[in-house]
Design a protein around this motif. Structure first.
Motif, PDB file in Angstrom:
ATOM      1  N   ILE A  12       0.864  -1.187   0.000  1.00 12.62           N
ATOM      2  CA  ILE A  12       0.000   0.000   0.000  1.00 12.62           C
ATOM      3  C   ILE A  12       0.900   1.237   0.000  1.00 12.62           C
ATOM      4  CG2 ILE A  12      -1.688   1.346   1.315  1.00 12.62           C
ATOM      5  CD1 ILE A  12      -2.705  -1.283   2.527  1.00 12.62           C
ATOM      6  N   VAL A  13       0.566   2.210  -0.848  1.00 10.41           N
ATOM      7  CA  VAL A  13       1.270   3.494  -0.861  1.00 10.41           C
ATOM      8  C   VAL A  13       0.267   4.559  -0.417  1.00 10.41           C
ATOM      9  CG1 VAL A  13       2.570   5.150  -2.261  1.00 10.41           C
ATOM     10  CG2 VAL A  13       2.540   2.720  -2.911  1.00 10.41           C
ATOM     11  N   ASP A  14       0.619   5.335   0.594  1.00  3.98           N
ATOM     12  CA  ASP A  14      -0.222   6.490   0.930  1.00  3.98           C
ATOM     13  C   ASP A  14       0.417   7.726   0.304  1.00  3.98           C
ATOM     14  OD1 ASP A  14      -1.735   8.539   1.876  1.00  3.98           O
ATOM     15  OD2 ASP A  14      -1.082   8.364   3.967  1.00  3.98           O
ATOM     16  N   GLY A  15      -0.232   8.269  -0.728  1.00  4.77           N
ATOM     17  CA  GLY A  15       0.288   9.441  -1.432  1.00  4.77           C
ATOM     18  C   GLY A  15      -0.388  10.735  -1.021  1.00  4.77           C
ATOM     19  N   GLY A  16      -1.245  10.691   0.001  1.00  2.15           N
ATOM     20  CA  GLY A  16      -1.932  11.912   0.442  1.00  2.15           C
ATOM     21  C   GLY A  16      -1.033  12.746   1.344  1.00  2.15           C
ATOM     22  N   ASN A  17      -1.589  13.837   1.861  1.00  2.31           N
ATOM     23  CA  ASN A  17      -0.818  14.717   2.748  1.00  2.31           C
ATOM     24  C   ASN A  17      -0.996  14.272   4.195  1.00  2.31           C
ATOM     25  OD1 ASN A  17       0.607  16.504   1.161  1.00  2.31           O
ATOM     26  ND2 ASN A  17      -1.054  17.997   1.032  1.00  2.31           N
ATOM     27  N   SER A  18      -0.713  12.992   4.462  1.00  3.03           N
ATOM     28  CA  SER A  18      -0.911  12.461   5.820  1.00  3.03           C
ATOM     29  C   SER A  18       0.194  12.924   6.748  1.00  3.03           C
ATOM     30  CB  SER A  18      -0.905  10.929   5.802  1.00  3.03           C
ATOM     31  OG  SER A  18      -1.968  10.446   5.038  1.00  3.03           O
ATOM     32  N   ARG A  19      -0.154  12.944   8.029  1.00  3.80           N
ATOM     33  CA  ARG A  19       0.872  13.224   9.042  1.00  3.80           C
ATOM     34  C   ARG A  19       1.774  11.994   9.154  1.00  3.80           C
ATOM     35  NH1 ARG A  19       0.005  16.479  14.497  1.00  3.80           N
ATOM     36  NH2 ARG A  19       2.056  16.172  15.370  1.00  3.80           N
ATOM     37  N   TRP A  20       3.069  12.224   9.296  1.00  2.00           N
ATOM     38  CA  TRP A  20       4.022  11.105   9.268  1.00  2.00           C
ATOM     39  C   TRP A  20       3.775  10.104  10.391  1.00  2.00           C
ATOM     40  CZ3 TRP A  20       7.646  10.185  13.169  1.00  2.00           C
ATOM     41  CH2 TRP A  20       7.754  11.197  14.133  1.00  2.00           C
ATOM     42  N   THR A  21       3.201  10.549  11.511  1.00  2.00           N
ATOM     43  CA  THR A  21       2.939   9.626  12.616  1.00  2.00           C
ATOM     44  C   THR A  21       1.884   8.580  12.224  1.00  2.00           C
ATOM     45  OG1 THR A  21       1.522  11.398  13.459  1.00  2.00           O
ATOM     46  CG2 THR A  21       3.646  11.114  14.527  1.00  2.00           C
ATOM     47  N   ASP A  22       0.982   8.944  11.302  1.00  2.00           N
ATOM     48  CA  ASP A  22       0.004   7.967  10.811  1.00  2.00           C
ATOM     49  C   ASP A  22       0.700   6.832  10.057  1.00  2.00           C
ATOM     50  OD1 ASP A  22      -2.021   9.450  11.845  1.00  2.00           O
ATOM     51  OD2 ASP A  22      -2.951  10.000   9.937  1.00  2.00           O
ATOM     52  N   ASP A  23       1.823   7.161   9.418  1.00  2.00           N
ATOM     53  CA  ASP A  23       2.545   6.139   8.649  1.00  2.00           C
ATOM     54  C   ASP A  23       3.068   5.032   9.558  1.00  2.00           C
ATOM     55  OD1 ASP A  23       2.212   7.597   6.270  1.00  2.00           O
ATOM     56  OD2 ASP A  23       3.942   8.843   6.763  1.00  2.00           O
ATOM     57  N   ILE A  24       3.559   5.446  10.711  1.00  2.26           N
ATOM     58  CA  ILE A  24       4.109   4.451  11.645  1.00  2.26           C
ATOM     59  C   ILE A  24       2.986   3.492  12.049  1.00  2.26           C
ATOM     60  CG2 ILE A  24       5.378   4.141  13.827  1.00  2.26           C
ATOM     61  CD1 ILE A  24       6.856   5.973  11.771  1.00  2.26           C
ATOM     62  N   ALA A  25       1.807   4.069  12.375  1.00  5.54           N
ATOM     63  CA  ALA A  25       0.666   3.233  12.794  1.00  5.54           C
ATOM     64  C   ALA A  25       0.226   2.319  11.650  1.00  5.54           C
ATOM     65  CB  ALA A  25      -0.481   4.137  13.245  1.00  5.54           C
ATOM     66  N   ASN A  26       0.188   2.859  10.430  1.00  2.00           N
ATOM     67  CA  ASN A  26      -0.241   2.024   9.289  1.00  2.00           C
ATOM     68  C   ASN A  26       0.734   0.871   9.061  1.00  2.00           C
ATOM     69  OD1 ASN A  26      -2.509   3.508   8.700  1.00  2.00           O
ATOM     70  ND2 ASN A  26      -1.473   4.869   7.263  1.00  2.00           N
ATOM     71  N   ALA A  27       2.029   1.174   9.121  1.00  2.00           N
ATOM     72  CA  ALA A  27       3.044   0.129   8.892  1.00  2.00           C
ATOM     73  C   ALA A  27       2.935  -0.955   9.960  1.00  2.00           C
ATOM     74  CB  ALA A  27       4.435   0.744   8.878  1.00  2.00           C
ATOM     75  N   GLU A  28       2.643  -0.527  11.193  1.00  2.00           N
ATOM     76  CA  GLU A  28       2.522  -1.510  12.285  1.00  2.00           C
ATOM     77  C   GLU A  28       1.293  -2.387  12.100  1.00  2.00           C
ATOM     78  OE1 GLU A  28       4.896   1.029  15.698  1.00  2.00           O
ATOM     79  OE2 GLU A  28       2.726   0.709  15.947  1.00  2.00           O
ATOM     80  N   LEU A  29       0.230  -1.802  11.575  1.00  2.00           N
ATOM     81  CA  LEU A  29      -0.987  -2.583  11.312  1.00  2.00           C
ATOM     82  C   LEU A  29      -0.737  -3.627  10.223  1.00  2.00           C
ATOM     83  CD1 LEU A  29      -4.246  -2.795  11.428  1.00  2.00           C
ATOM     84  CD2 LEU A  29      -4.192  -1.213   9.487  1.00  2.00           C
ATOM     85  N   LEU A  30       0.030  -3.238   9.199  1.00  2.00           N
ATOM     86  CA  LEU A  30       0.177  -4.081   8.010  1.00  2.00           C
ATOM     87  C   LEU A  30       1.299  -5.114   8.130  1.00  2.00           C
ATOM     88  CD1 LEU A  30      -0.292  -1.220   5.393  1.00  2.00           C
ATOM     89  CD2 LEU A  30      -1.977  -2.958   6.026  1.00  2.00           C
ATOM     90  N   ALA A  31       2.330  -4.798   8.908  1.00  2.00           N
ATOM     91  CA  ALA A  31       3.506  -5.687   8.969  1.00  2.00           C
ATOM     92  C   ALA A  31       3.158  -7.133   9.349  1.00  2.00           C
ATOM     93  CB  ALA A  31       4.553  -5.108   9.918  1.00  2.00           C
ATOM     94  N   PRO A  32       2.336  -7.350  10.397  1.00  2.00           N
ATOM     95  CA  PRO A  32       2.026  -8.746  10.756  1.00  2.00           C
ATOM     96  C   PRO A  32       1.287  -9.498   9.642  1.00  2.00           C
ATOM     97  CG  PRO A  32       1.251  -7.217  12.455  1.00  2.00           C
ATOM     98  CD  PRO A  32       1.693  -6.385  11.314  1.00  2.00           C
ATOM     99  N   LEU A  33       0.671  -8.766   8.729  1.00  2.00           N
ATOM    100  CA  LEU A  33      -0.065  -9.404   7.628  1.00  2.00           C
ATOM    101  C   LEU A  33       0.827  -9.616   6.403  1.00  2.00           C
ATOM    102  CD1 LEU A  33      -3.191  -7.061   7.972  1.00  2.00           C
ATOM    103  CD2 LEU A  33      -3.018  -9.428   8.764  1.00  2.00           C
ATOM    104  N   GLY A  34       2.090  -9.155   6.508  1.00  2.00           N
ATOM    105  CA  GLY A  34       3.014  -9.306   5.383  1.00  2.00           C
ATOM    106  C   GLY A  34       2.760  -8.298   4.273  1.00  2.00           C
TER     107      GLY A  34
END
Ligand SMILES: O=C(O)[C@H](O)[C@@H](O)[C@H](O)[C@H](O)COP(=O)(O)O
Length: 324
Positions: free
Chosen positions: A81-103
């Motif tokens: 998944i690529v987030d190309g919006g103007n998200s706050r960088w702290t959201d990226d950490i949470a997203n990566a943590e959600l997705l990592a266990p799922l590979g």
């Protein structure tokens, strides 16, 4: 390369077009069925070959978080998944943590260029693992401007949006400087044509830039900017830059002043300045201007006008301040 693109508004719609022009197969989804290629996220995911790459281009905050969450139930091992919006960088950490266990891989990408990106290309700042980025690379190559610069693997997850946030903070301060200079040139009755002064700066000067070019465009379209109200919104990036400065004890006075100027622009009558006028009046008897009656025009503004005229003549009510 095949890619899914979610969000086909001003940015996403043009990005789909630029990627298609470069030969990519893009499956787009938007809540607006008139622009959508498929009717659901599930259908978008279904249409992609593995490893599936899905680019999210929806408003930052809840809409992006909800989209990533839904995609986490539809994608699997090896997808990205690529987030190309103007998200706050702290959201990226949470997203990566959600997705990592799922590979599922995650890449955050700051995208700059606005409505001009379709023709000029989009500047890209991305963060994430090299293996995930490699899967997205053909899309980055299609979107970036031609030439040597305009895209960077900025670092680990979060680095892309953090870089874009700082870029936007700089954008605030640069715009503020041009705007203040424009007001000053316009106010003082010396320059015959302020727009032409700005236009001349486009070549040879130390301050030439694309924002300056756009300022000249705006002045050509609306001389004196008479059709535009002095009101500016902000979508968060400036605030986050100032907050990051505070968190890291990095002084950002220019960016902070530019952000605060936008807040002030939203007030018709500043409570802060009411209080200042009241205190000046209390300690020095300085003139105050009467507030406009609710729903009517200001009355008694002569106090302020007299005060300004007197101040300019160097003999105003401010004489009192030395005694206070
Ligand atoms: O690089 C860009 O293309 C711009 O920075 C873009 O990201 C944008 O115009 C902001 O969304 C506006 O930001 P503000 O609403 O905070 O001014």
């Amino acid at each position: 390369m095949d890619i899914g693109l979610i969000g086909l508004g001003k940015m996403g719609g043009n990005m789909r077009e630029r990627m298609r022009r470069a030969g990519l197969t893009v499956v787009g989804y938007d809540r607006n069925p008139d622009v959508s290629d498929v009717d659901s996220l599930a259908a978008l995911v279904e249409a992609l070959p593995s490893p599936k790459v899905v680019w999210v281009m929806v408003p930052a905050g809840d809409p992006t978080r909800a989209t990533v969450k839904e995609l986490s139930t539809l994608l699997g091992e090896g997808d990205v998944i690529v987030d190309g919006g103007n998200s706050r960088w702290t959201d990226d950490i949470a997203n990566a943590e959600l997705l990592a266990p799922l590979g599922i891989g995650y890449v955050d990408c700051g995208v700059s260029g606005g409505v001009w990106g379709l023709e000029n290309g989009y500047a890209l700042m991305y963060g994430g693992d090299s293996a995930d980025i490699a899967k997205v690379q053909p899309a980055f190559d299609a979107l970036k401007p031609e030439g040597e610069f305009g895209s960077v693997h900025a670092g680990k997850v979060g680095a892309g949006h953090f870089s874009k946030m700082v870029h936007n903070g700089i954008e605030y301060a640069i715009m503020q400087a041009y705007a203040e200079g424009w007001e000053l040139l316009d106010k003082v009755d010396l320059t015959d044509n302020v727009t032409e002064v700005f236009r001349s700066w486009r070549e040879g000067t130390v301050i030439r830039s694309w924002l300056l070019d756009l300022m000249v465009n705006a002045l050509d379209e609306d001389p004196g900017l008479e059709k535009i109200a002095g009101y500016a919104e902000d979508s968060g990036e400036g605030r986050w830059t100032v907050e990051a400065g505070i968190d890291n004890a990095v002084a950002t006075p220019a960016i902070t002043a530019a952000l605060y100027a936008r807040f002030v622009s939203r007030q018709d009558d500043s409570p802060t300045m009411k209080a200042i006028a009241a205190m000046r009046n209390q300690f020095g008897g300085h003139a105050v201007r009467s507030a406009a009656p609710k729903g009517g025009d200001a009355e008694g503004s002569t106090g302020a006008e007299q005060s300004e005229a007197a101040r300019q003549a160097g003999a105003g009510d401010d004489k009192a301040h030395g005694e206070s």
